[in-house]
Design an enzyme around this catalytic site. Structure first.
Site, PDB file in Angstrom:
ATOM      1  N   ALA A  31       0.825  -1.217   0.000  1.00 55.26           N
ATOM      2  CA  ALA A  31       0.000   0.000   0.000  1.00 55.26           C
ATOM      3  C   ALA A  31       0.855   1.261   0.000  1.00 55.26           C
ATOM      4  O   ALA A  31       0.387   2.340  -0.368  1.00 55.26           O
ATOM      5  CB  ALA A  31      -0.910   0.000   1.218  1.00 55.26           C
ATOM      6  N   GLU A 183     -25.415 -16.497   5.106  1.00 57.41           N
ATOM      7  CA  GLU A 183     -25.868 -15.153   5.450  1.00 57.41           C
ATOM      8  C   GLU A 183     -26.553 -15.184   6.819  1.00 57.41           C
ATOM      9  O   GLU A 183     -26.973 -16.247   7.288  1.00 57.41           O
ATOM     10  CB  GLU A 183     -26.870 -14.658   4.399  1.00 57.41           C
ATOM     11  CG  GLU A 183     -26.276 -14.486   3.017  1.00 57.41           C
ATOM     12  CD  GLU A 183     -25.081 -13.541   3.008  1.00 57.41           C
ATOM     13  OE1 GLU A 183     -25.246 -12.364   3.351  1.00 57.41           O
ATOM     14  OE2 GLU A 183     -23.979 -13.975   2.664  1.00 57.41           O
ATOM     15  N   ASP A 194     -29.057 -14.663  -2.635  1.00 54.90           N
ATOM     16  CA  ASP A 194     -27.683 -14.161  -2.509  1.00 54.90           C
ATOM     17  C   ASP A 194     -26.951 -14.278  -3.854  1.00 54.90           C
ATOM     18  O   ASP A 194     -26.275 -13.341  -4.285  1.00 54.90           O
ATOM     19  CB  ASP A 194     -26.955 -14.960  -1.417  1.00 54.90           C
ATOM     20  CG  ASP A 194     -25.508 -14.563  -1.290  1.00 54.90           C
ATOM     21  OD1 ASP A 194     -25.238 -13.468  -0.750  1.00 54.90           O
ATOM     22  OD2 ASP A 194     -24.639 -15.315  -1.774  1.00 54.90           O
ATOM     23  N   LYS A 198     -25.476 -11.195  -6.431  1.00 57.67           N
ATOM     24  CA  LYS A 198     -24.139 -11.171  -7.046  1.00 57.67           C
ATOM     25  C   LYS A 198     -24.236 -11.086  -8.567  1.00 57.67           C
ATOM     26  O   LYS A 198     -23.492 -10.347  -9.210  1.00 57.67           O
ATOM     27  CB  LYS A 198     -23.365 -12.427  -6.617  1.00 57.67           C
ATOM     28  CG  LYS A 198     -23.066 -12.436  -5.131  1.00 57.67           C
ATOM     29  CD  LYS A 198     -22.675 -13.822  -4.648  1.00 57.67           C
ATOM     30  CE  LYS A 198     -22.314 -13.801  -3.167  1.00 57.67           C
ATOM     31  NZ  LYS A 198     -22.231 -15.134  -2.571  1.00 57.67           N
ATOM     32  N   GLY A 295     -16.547 -17.360   3.747  1.00 59.22           N
ATOM     33  CA  GLY A 295     -15.664 -17.598   4.893  1.00 59.22           C
ATOM     34  C   GLY A 295     -14.913 -16.312   5.248  1.00 59.22           C
ATOM     35  O   GLY A 295     -14.639 -15.488   4.373  1.00 59.22           O
TER      36      GLY A 295
HETATM   37  P1  NAP Z   1     -21.958 -11.361  10.683  1.00 61.70           P
HETATM   38  O1  NAP Z   1     -21.003 -12.388  11.158  1.00 61.70           O
HETATM   39  O2  NAP Z   1     -23.395 -11.530  10.996  1.00 61.70           O
HETATM   40  O3  NAP Z   1     -21.451  -9.957  11.247  1.00 61.70           O
HETATM   41  C1  NAP Z   1     -22.200  -8.805  11.183  1.00 61.70           C
HETATM   42  C2  NAP Z   1     -21.611  -7.783  12.139  1.00 61.70           C
HETATM   43  O4  NAP Z   1     -22.321  -6.564  11.997  1.00 61.70           O
HETATM   44  C3  NAP Z   1     -21.714  -8.184  13.606  1.00 61.70           C
HETATM   45  O5  NAP Z   1     -20.548  -7.799  14.287  1.00 61.70           O
HETATM   46  C4  NAP Z   1     -22.897  -7.353  14.114  1.00 61.70           C
HETATM   47  O6  NAP Z   1     -22.765  -6.998  15.485  1.00 61.70           O
HETATM   48  C5  NAP Z   1     -22.743  -6.112  13.263  1.00 61.70           C
HETATM   49  N1  NAP Z   1     -24.003  -5.392  13.070  1.00 61.70           N
HETATM   50  C6  NAP Z   1     -25.112  -5.835  12.433  1.00 61.70           C
HETATM   51  N2  NAP Z   1     -26.067  -4.884  12.470  1.00 61.70           N
HETATM   52  C7  NAP Z   1     -25.532  -3.834  13.126  1.00 61.70           C
HETATM   53  C8  NAP Z   1     -26.017  -2.556  13.492  1.00 61.70           C
HETATM   54  N3  NAP Z   1     -27.245  -2.176  13.186  1.00 61.70           N
HETATM   55  N4  NAP Z   1     -25.192  -1.716  14.156  1.00 61.70           N
HETATM   56  C9  NAP Z   1     -23.944  -2.111  14.482  1.00 61.70           C
HETATM   57  N5  NAP Z   1     -23.408  -3.310  14.157  1.00 61.70           N
HETATM   58  C10 NAP Z   1     -24.204  -4.161  13.504  1.00 61.70           C
HETATM   59  O7  NAP Z   1     -21.867 -11.187   9.115  1.00 61.70           O
HETATM   60  P2  NAP Z   1     -20.638 -11.527   8.144  1.00 61.70           P
HETATM   61  O8  NAP Z   1     -20.731 -12.950   7.733  1.00 61.70           O
HETATM   62  O9  NAP Z   1     -19.379 -11.012   8.721  1.00 61.70           O
HETATM   63  O10 NAP Z   1     -21.059 -10.685   6.845  1.00 61.70           O
HETATM   64  C11 NAP Z   1     -20.895  -9.282   6.802  1.00 61.70           C
HETATM   65  C12 NAP Z   1     -21.205  -8.801   5.396  1.00 61.70           C
HETATM   66  O11 NAP Z   1     -20.303  -9.416   4.482  1.00 61.70           O
HETATM   67  C13 NAP Z   1     -22.597  -9.136   4.897  1.00 61.70           C
HETATM   68  O12 NAP Z   1     -23.055  -8.114   4.049  1.00 61.70           O
HETATM   69  C14 NAP Z   1     -22.382 -10.410   4.081  1.00 61.70           C
HETATM   70  O13 NAP Z   1     -23.346 -10.592   3.082  1.00 61.70           O
HETATM   71  C15 NAP Z   1     -21.026 -10.113   3.481  1.00 61.70           C
HETATM   72  N6  NAP Z   1     -20.249 -11.281   3.086  1.00 61.70           N
HETATM   73  C16 NAP Z   1     -20.073 -12.312   3.955  1.00 61.70           C
HETATM   74  C17 NAP Z   1     -19.295 -13.391   3.564  1.00 61.70           C
HETATM   75  C18 NAP Z   1     -19.069 -14.562   4.475  1.00 61.70           C
HETATM   76  O14 NAP Z   1     -18.492 -15.552   4.023  1.00 61.70           O
HETATM   77  N7  NAP Z   1     -19.472 -14.520   5.736  1.00 61.70           N
HETATM   78  C19 NAP Z   1     -18.702 -13.406   2.298  1.00 61.70           C
HETATM   79  C20 NAP Z   1     -18.904 -12.324   1.426  1.00 61.70           C
HETATM   80  C21 NAP Z   1     -19.675 -11.263   1.850  1.00 61.70           C
HETATM   81  P3  NAP Z   1     -22.840  -8.124  16.653  1.00 61.70           P
HETATM   82  O15 NAP Z   1     -21.617  -8.957  16.451  1.00 61.70           O
HETATM   83  O16 NAP Z   1     -22.819  -7.372  17.920  1.00 61.70           O
HETATM   84  O17 NAP Z   1     -24.101  -8.892  16.398  1.00 61.70           O
HETATM   85  N1  HSE Z   2     -23.381 -16.540   2.104  1.00 53.70           N
HETATM   86  C1  HSE Z   2     -22.513 -16.292   1.022  1.00 53.70           C
HETATM   87  C2  HSE Z   2     -22.166 -17.602   0.350  1.00 53.70           C
HETATM   88  C3  HSE Z   2     -21.268 -15.607   1.508  1.00 53.70           C
HETATM   89  O1  HSE Z   2     -22.397 -18.655   0.951  1.00 53.70           O
HETATM   90  O2  HSE Z   2     -21.673 -17.588  -0.770  1.00 53.70           O
HETATM   91  C4  HSE Z   2     -20.348 -15.171   0.385  1.00 53.70           C
HETATM   92  O3  HSE Z   2     -20.904 -14.163  -0.371  1.00 53.70           O
END
Ligand code: NAP
Ligand code: HSE
Length: 420
Positions: A31, A183, A194, A198, A295
């Site tokens: 960076a 999700e 989902d 995409k 993941g």
């Molecule tokens: P997650 O584990 O459910 O984490 C969500 C986080 O956001 C938690 O820390 C939650 O707080 C916080 N949060 C939710 N609503 C909130 C609010 N109103 N104010 C403040 N904090 C809030 O979700 P994730 O899997 O990390 O996914 C996050 C994003 O990335 C999503 O948009 C998902 O679609 C995307 N994504 C995920 C993946 C994957 O593999 N997991 C891959 C690609 C994209 P708390 O912890 O206190 O509940």
């Molecule tokens: N829930 C999503 C999946 C996370 O399983 O592909 C990655 O976007």
């Protein structure tokens, strides 16, 4: 020093904070600046977390902090996240998000609002695979003819386990949730939404198509059973949840559904949480992108790539790939006009005349049968497993409704499209 605020420190947010620390040597060298997470925002401060950053529940502590250069939105959801990123942009902060649901609904408004402020979203499609970068920059010389692939890690993981271990649907979904793939509301995964989010993002970059989830055909994997998997095995297919975009003259068809795909195809060989997307350009030909689709760490890898790009402060491509609209705009094809081959599973009373009545209906809708198998089930019933030649979506839908209403049909017939 570049300062980052992370809104949402869950599966992905934790990984982003930890990798920025663990790989600080390589990241800062690439960076040209040190990158530091100043604060993370969560809903609850009581949860145990595997992260050593300052946390708050007040989003304004990030959005209004003048020292913070980049807001990383990883909270998920649509409208609340939209308000958060709008405020971040209004306050002049660069934004990085992995939130495909947000982009499926608001990508054009956000591109308009962002103007010259960086707004990046590599992790929103196919987790760790740099598909946005490939499509937006690497393939910019091409008319994109098609995009087809596995865009949801959770469904691919589940279908693989159903095939290999005969595992029960609910159990594997629970596993996918525990592994951080699913999700927050897993119906977005298994219902195909989902993957559709995409596909819509990719369709904007490839074709400049401004469509919403409601505008396209979306089906999930909820109706797939071991019987369908056995049929697929017997006839040399795999069952995959696919996102498909295809350009034909001035129209683009967009659809997400489970599909039977020949075992020899590269996409058919992609198992587990892996995603794989084939993109065909008119000049480059077919290109294939493969890697972990979900993941924490894999997704964080893509999020951090965006942070590094922004820290370098080079001029990046326009958010949705086009600097101005293309002449001869492409339009979205009606789902009813799409053509495909189909597989149908129909449970019927096993008695005289049933087959004749059914085949007559196929003839009425001009749908030609390619193969037919009959497998006995309980109570003098049988499953008819039928595959068709190419047919029109609206004809198949009418045929399915008609079949469902017949007195000798025991349950709603199941249909899976065959992709060749
Ligand atoms: P997650 O584990 O459910 O984490 C969500 C986080 O956001 C938690 O820390 C939650 O707080 C916080 N949060 C939710 N609503 C909130 C609010 N109103 N104010 C403040 N904090 C809030 O979700 P994730 O899997 O990390 O996914 C996050 C994003 O990335 C999503 O948009 C998902 O679609 C995307 N994504 C995920 C993946 C994957 O593999 N997991 C891959 C690609 C994209 P708390 O912890 O206190 O509940
Ligand atoms: N829930 C999503 C999946 C996370 O399983 O592909 C990655 O976007």
């Amino acid at each position: 020093m570049v300062k980052v605020g992370i809104i949402g420190v869950g599966t992905v947010g934790e990984s982003v904070a930890n990798i920025l620390k663990e790989n600080q040597d390589v990241i800062s060298a690439r960076a040209g600046a040190m990158i530091e997470v100043k604060k993370g925002v969560v809903r609850s401060l009581d949860k145990k977390r595997n992260v050593e950053i300052a946390l708050t529940t007040d989003v304004n502590e990030v959005l209004e902090d003048e020292e913070i250069d980049i807001v990383v939105e990883l909270m998920g959801g649509v409208e609340e996240a939209y308000e958060v990123v709008k405020k971040a942009l209004k306050n002049g902060k660069a934004v990085v998000t992995a939130n495909k649901a947000l982009l499926a609904y608001h990508r054009y408004e956000l591109a308009e609002l962002a103007k010259d402020i960086a707004f990046e979203y590599e992790a929103s499609v196919a987790g760790g695979i740099p598909i946005i970068n490939a499509l937006r920059e690497g393939l910019s010389a091409n008319h994109i003819e098609s995009i087809m692939g596995i865009m949801n890690g959770t469904c691919n993981y589940m279908l693989t386990k159903m095939r290999d271990e005969g595992a029960a649907y609910d159990e594997i979904l629970k596993e996918a949730q525990e592994l951080g793939y699913a999700e927050a509301d897993p119906t977005f995964d298994v219902g195909g939404f989902d993957a559709a989010h995409k596909l819509l993002i990719l369709a904007s970059i490839a074709y400049g198509i401004d469509a919403k989830p409601e505008d396209i055909l979306i089906e999930g994997i909820e109706n797939i059973t071991q019987e369908d998997i056995a049929f697929a095995k017997e006839f040399g297919y795999e069952i995959k949840l696919l996102g498909i975009a295809k350009k034909e003259r001035s129209e683009v068809e967009l659809r997400v559904h489970a599909a039977l795909i020949k075992k020899e195809e590269m996409i058919a060989k992609i198992d587990g949480v892996m995603n794989g997307i084939s993109v065909v350009g008119d000049k480059v030909g077919e290109t294939l992108y493969y890697g972990p689709g979900a993941g924490g760490d894999a997704t964080a890898s893509a999020v951090i790539a965006n942070i590094v790009d922004i820290a370098r402060s080079g001029k990046s491509a326009p958010m949705l790939g086009f600097d101005r609209p293309m002449e001869g705009k492409l339009t979205l094809k009606e789902s009813a006009d799409v053509h495909s081959k189909y597989y149908l599973r129909i449970n019927v009373n096993d008695k005289t005349g049933v087959l004749a009545k059914l085949t007559k209906l196929f003839e009425h809708y001009s749908i030609s049968i390619e193969t037919m198998l009959q497998r006995p089930t309980q109570n003098e019933s049988a499953n008819l497993l039928i595959s068709t030649h190419l047919a029109k979506e609206s004809d198949i839908q009418e045929l399915m409704d008609k079949i469902a209403s017949l007195e000798f049909v025991n349950s709603k017939p199941v249909m899976i499209r065959i992709v060749s």
